[in-house]
Every structure is written in C-alpha cells, then in structure tokens.
Design an enzyme around this catalytic site. Sequence first.
Site, short mmCIF file in Angstrom:
data_model
loop_
_atom_site.label_atom_id
_atom_site.label_comp_id
_atom_site.label_asym_id
_atom_site.label_seq_id
_atom_site.Cartn_x
_atom_site.Cartn_y
_atom_site.Cartn_z
CG HIS A 53 -58.25 84.62 -42.96
ND1 HIS A 53 -58.25 85.23 -44.14
CD2 HIS A 53 -56.91 84.31 -42.95
CE1 HIS A 53 -57.29 85.45 -44.74
NE2 HIS A 53 -56.14 84.93 -43.94
CD GLU A 55 -63.41 86.29 -43.75
OE1 GLU A 55 -63.47 87.15 -44.65
OE2 GLU A 55 -62.57 86.09 -43.16
CB CYS A 83 -58.74 86.49 -48.63
SG CYS A 83 -58.95 85.01 -47.65
CB CYS A 86 -62.50 83.70 -46.36
SG CYS A 86 -61.36 83.73 -45.12
#
Length: 165
Positions: A53, A55, A83, A86
């Site tokens: 991801h 992040e 999410c 993260c």
Amino acid sequence: MNQEEKFMKAAIREARKAEKLEEVPIGCVIVYEGKIIARGYNRRNTDKNTLAHAELLAIKKASKKLGDWRLEGCTMYVTLEPCQMCAGAIVQARMDKVVIGSMNPKAGCAGSVLNLLQISAFNHQVELEKGVLGEECSTMLSDFFRTLRAQKRKNSGGQHNVAKE
C-alpha cells in the site's frame, strides 16, 4: 495554493504512477520539517504483495531516511483514507498528523468505517485533516473504476461482471 494543497498535489502525482501500472490510484507523501522525505504509491498487483500500500511503502522509506521507526514530527498526505492495516501502521509509527484527500466509506479507518487513528485507549493518537483536494482525489478514483468496469464489460462480451469499488 497552501502547504496542504501543495503536498496533496505531490501525493496525487504518486497516485498517477499507480494508475499508469493499472493499480488503484492511491498515492502518499510524508513530510518532515517542511520537506517531503518519502513517497509511495499503491503497488499491490505489481508486487503481488498485500502489504504494498502507498502508506506502508512511504512509512518504510521515511523510517530509513530518519533512521528511526518513530516518525514523530511527520505528516502524511494520502489521496484516500487509510485502511485498517495502514491506519494501524500510522499509529505504530507515531505519525503526528494525517491529511486525507478522499474518504473511503467502504474500508476507511480514519473515520468512515472506524477511526483507528484516534482511539483514546491507544498510546498514540494522530491529528486528522480531511478533504484536502478531496474533489480531485475522488474524481481520480471514480474515473479509474469507471474505466475498469468498462474494460471488464468489453472483455466479457457485455456481461455484467463489474469490479467492486
């Protein structure tokens, strides 16, 4: 253009890199002392890795740059609400603040589904700012999913096999 918009524009540029790879266009930058120290964009399909991801990739780079897992004094700018994975990493990294472009009512954990960033029982809470360049971030995602659905319909001979947003 203010500082928040300037750094969110940089996150949007990262998201566009993901889009070029046919990834969901999510981008992120981490700022320390007024300078971008790390960048990341969604690479889950490209890397075949759940953890890829925007992040998490940016957190890893920022930690390396600062030589510490603690990212105190840092602000994250991300085009889509984080999410649960993260958001948990952001709290664990002791990030000071997160600036969000577009909220994610289906999976967001900075206020939409849950707010993991500001649970008082945790040993760290994160300051939040929402909606910075929200229209631009939201439109980028909507356009991506509209194109994806059209491609899936075309490839399936017109059958209704659409991707979930």
